[in-house]
Enzyme design. Structure first.
Site, short mmCIF file in Angstrom:
data_model
loop_
_atom_site.label_atom_id
_atom_site.label_comp_id
_atom_site.label_asym_id
_atom_site.label_seq_id
_atom_site.Cartn_x
_atom_site.Cartn_y
_atom_site.Cartn_z
N SER A 1 -22.91 20.90 -4.64
CA SER A 1 -22.19 21.09 -5.89
C SER A 1 -22.28 22.57 -6.25
O SER A 1 -23.36 23.12 -6.34
CB SER A 1 -22.84 20.22 -6.97
OG SER A 1 -22.27 20.47 -8.24
N GLY B 1 -26.30 14.02 -8.38
CA GLY B 1 -27.54 14.80 -8.45
C GLY B 1 -27.77 15.33 -9.85
O GLY B 1 -26.81 15.56 -10.61
N ASP C 1 -15.32 18.57 -10.16
CA ASP C 1 -16.02 17.87 -11.24
C ASP C 1 -15.82 18.62 -12.55
O ASP C 1 -16.21 19.78 -12.68
CB ASP C 1 -17.52 17.78 -10.91
CG ASP C 1 -18.32 16.96 -11.93
OD1 ASP C 1 -17.72 16.45 -12.89
OD2 ASP C 1 -19.54 16.82 -11.73
N LYS D 1 -25.72 7.64 -10.32
CA LYS D 1 -26.97 8.34 -10.57
C LYS D 1 -27.95 7.30 -11.09
O LYS D 1 -27.73 6.73 -12.16
CB LYS D 1 -26.78 9.43 -11.62
CG LYS D 1 -26.03 10.65 -11.10
CD LYS D 1 -25.80 11.63 -12.22
CE LYS D 1 -25.07 12.87 -11.72
NZ LYS D 1 -24.47 13.61 -12.84
N LYS E 1 -18.20 20.51 -3.63
CA LYS E 1 -17.73 20.08 -4.95
C LYS E 1 -17.71 21.29 -5.86
O LYS E 1 -18.71 21.99 -6.00
CB LYS E 1 -18.67 19.01 -5.49
CG LYS E 1 -18.63 18.77 -6.98
CD LYS E 1 -19.37 17.50 -7.34
CE LYS E 1 -20.19 17.65 -8.60
NZ LYS E 1 -20.91 16.40 -8.94
N LEU E 2 -16.54 21.56 -6.44
CA LEU E 2 -16.41 22.68 -7.36
C LEU E 2 -16.47 22.18 -8.80
O LEU E 2 -15.78 21.23 -9.17
CB LEU E 2 -15.06 23.39 -7.16
CG LEU E 2 -14.76 23.94 -5.77
CD1 LEU E 2 -13.43 24.70 -5.82
CD2 LEU E 2 -15.87 24.85 -5.27
N LYS E 3 -17.28 22.84 -9.59
CA LYS E 3 -17.29 22.56 -11.02
C LYS E 3 -16.06 23.24 -11.61
O LYS E 3 -15.81 24.43 -11.30
CB LYS E 3 -18.56 23.13 -11.65
CG LYS E 3 -19.81 22.37 -11.24
CD LYS E 3 -19.84 21.00 -11.88
CE LYS E 3 -21.15 20.28 -11.59
NZ LYS E 3 -21.18 18.95 -12.21
N GLU F 1 -13.72 14.27 -10.47
CA GLU F 1 -14.82 13.60 -11.14
C GLU F 1 -14.81 13.85 -12.65
O GLU F 1 -14.70 15.00 -13.09
CB GLU F 1 -16.12 14.12 -10.52
CG GLU F 1 -17.40 13.49 -11.01
CD GLU F 1 -18.63 14.08 -10.29
OE1 GLU F 1 -18.46 14.74 -9.23
OE2 GLU F 1 -19.75 13.86 -10.77
N ASN G 1 -16.87 17.45 -15.65
CA ASN G 1 -17.87 17.12 -16.68
C ASN G 1 -17.23 16.98 -18.06
O ASN G 1 -17.67 17.59 -19.04
CB ASN G 1 -19.01 18.16 -16.71
CG ASN G 1 -19.90 18.10 -15.48
OD1 ASN G 1 -19.91 19.03 -14.67
ND2 ASN G 1 -20.60 17.01 -15.31
N ASP H 1 -18.54 9.57 -13.47
CA ASP H 1 -19.96 9.91 -13.41
C ASP H 1 -20.56 9.54 -14.79
O ASP H 1 -21.10 8.44 -14.96
CB ASP H 1 -20.09 11.41 -13.08
CG ASP H 1 -21.51 11.94 -13.17
OD1 ASP H 1 -22.43 11.17 -13.50
OD2 ASP H 1 -21.73 13.14 -12.90
C1 NPQ Z 1 -22.84 16.28 -12.25
N1 NPQ Z 1 -24.80 17.39 -11.17
O1 NPQ Z 1 -22.46 15.75 -11.22
C2 NPQ Z 1 -24.20 16.95 -12.39
C3 NPQ Z 1 -24.21 17.92 -13.45
C4 NPQ Z 1 -25.55 18.41 -13.87
C5 NPQ Z 1 -25.33 18.46 -9.07
O2 NPQ Z 1 -23.33 18.72 -10.18
C6 NPQ Z 1 -30.14 19.27 -15.64
C7 NPQ Z 1 -29.91 17.92 -15.81
C8 NPQ Z 1 -29.20 20.06 -15.07
C9 NPQ Z 1 -28.71 17.39 -15.43
C10 NPQ Z 1 -27.01 20.29 -14.04
C11 NPQ Z 1 -24.39 18.21 -10.20
C12 NPQ Z 1 -27.98 19.51 -14.65
C13 NPQ Z 1 -27.74 18.16 -14.84
C14 NPQ Z 1 -25.82 19.74 -13.66
C15 NPQ Z 1 -26.53 17.62 -14.43
O3 NPQ Z 1 -22.10 16.17 -13.20
MG MG Z 2 -20.63 14.94 -12.33
#
Ligand code: NPQ
Ligand code: MG
Length: 367
Positions: free
Chosen positions: A135, A291, A189, A263, A161-163, A214, A191, A239
């Site tokens: 990610s 993750g 993703d 998760k 995976k690009l945020k 995502e 978020n 997610d």
């Molecule tokens: C997601 N994870 O899929 C999350 C976002 C994320 C690996 O992209 C602390 C606790 C820091 C939760 C950073 C990835 C975090 C966190 C990113 C969740 O949306």
């Molecule tokens: Mg996510």
């Protein structure tokens, strides 16, 4: 099995690169670890909360408080505790899934260490190594993004995976497609950074052949995701919305997604995660393991989960080195785009007391 004590540790792990999502940015992982001492063993878990309630409603000091004031006393008072009964024992407390999940996981670890069974075996793993992705946070520039993706592909990661967020979506995705080609397994993703008003803008992503998009909308907007699913060709993956097996069933019934990110911490633990996995399998919906910047303790258990049959897409379970220069467990390494599933009893790895003590910024023992 009886719970004798629960130790909560707050540890600080510097990140090798800052990690920015549409919601916030961090340059260290302040993690909450749970150690359960039972009459015949001990067990560990990584409580996946972040410090601030900016990603999930739960947060670190809230999780510590609910464990200390409610959850741990309830477990200690119970005459007999097994992982399978934790959910029922803790049911009088509403919500706080991540805190509950961590306690259940630590108890499961203790139980399986006693019985000499690995998480993988207990959960029903069908693989001894799992393909993994990475990610990539929102960087300072396109050039930086291309450099990071190039480095990860060099290391063998099987998907990127690009945020994304409004203002950082079509352009970076196009740039990565153009630079690395059509065969790159690529997903994005958001978020929850968009609303349904962005549906036509998001349709522009259809031309890039993403594996999935995502969580574009708010966590509680299942109907919005169902509408969006109908107007995009790109598959929607949820997610943040998948907070329990029931939430997953509702999302599937509504047609809110066609892929699920599981998760374990967010759905209430590994037993609930397996239920979500089974439900999705029955509906022909592929899943993958998300993750939360876990320490090695959480990473180990996630590898076991990701080894189940219907985890058909690479997870966000990167090698330790992607996040941390030093971890509280031996590092997980990438081999040919895969990470090996631990096979020892319980989560299958041991915490280094020396590193743990050095990185600990707070410790409390609850009895
Ligand atoms: C997601 N994870 O899929 C999350 C976002 C994320 C690996 O992209 C602390 C606790 C820091 C939760 C950073 C990835 C975090 C966190 C990113 C969740 O949306
Ligand atoms: Mg996510």
């Amino acid at each position: 099995m009886k719970i004798k004590a629960v130790e909560l540790r707050v540890v600080r792990l510097p990140l090798v690169t800052p990690f920015r999502t549409s919601q916030d940015s961090q340059d260290e992982r302040v993690a909450l670890l749970v150690r359960v001492e039972t009459t015949d063993s001990e067990g560990w878990a990584d409580c996946a909360v972040s410090q601030a309630p900016s990603y999930e409603p739960e947060f670190l000091s809230g999780a510590r408080a609910v464990m200390a004031e409610y959850l741990v006393p309830m477990l200690v008072a119970a005459p007999e505790v097994t992982a399978a009964r934790v959910r029922k024992v803790l049911a009088p407390v509403k919500g706080h899934q991540m805190a509950k999940a961590a306690l259940e996981t630590a108890i499961l670890d203790a139980e399986l260490r006693t019985r000499q069974i690995s998480f993988a075996q207990y959960l029903g793993a069908v693989r001894d190594r799992v393909p993994v992705g990475v990610s990539v946070g929102i960087p300072g520039s396109l050039a930086e993004l291309i450099g990071q993706v190039d480095g990860y592909l060099e290391q063998g990661y099987q998907r990127i995976k690009l945020k994304i967020e409004p203002g950082w979506d079509v352009e970076p995705i196009r740039a990565i497609r153009e630079r690395f080609g059509e065969d790159l397994a690529l997903q994005a993703d958001a978020n929850s950074a968009y609303t349904l008003a962005s549906a036509s803008h998001l349709r522009a992503l259809d031309e890039f052949g993403l594996l999935l998009l995502e969580q574009p909308l708010a966590a509680d907007d299942l109907l919005g995701h169902a509408d969006l699913s109908r107007s995009l060709n790109t598959r929607i993956c949820l997610d943040e919305s998948i907070t329990s097996p029931l939430a997953a069933a509702t999302a599937l019934r509504l047609g809110a997604c066609s892929v699920v990110n599981i998760k374990p911490s967010r759905v209430g633990g590994y037993l609930a995660a397996r239920s979500v996995h089974d439900l999705c399998a029955a509906h022909g919906i592929p899943v993958w393991c998300g993750g939360m910047l876990e320490t090695g303790v959480g990473r180990a258990a996630n590898l076991a989960l990701a080894a189940l049959e219907n985890f058909t897409l690479p997870g966000d379970i990167s090698a330790t080195a992607r996040y941390f220069a030093e971890d509280i467990t031996p590092p997980f390494v990438l081999e040919d785009g895969h990470i090996a599933v631990p096979s020892g009893p319980g989560i299958g790895i041991d915490v280094s007391r020396e590193v743990l003590d050095r990185l600990t910024i707070n410790r409390e023992v609850l009895v």
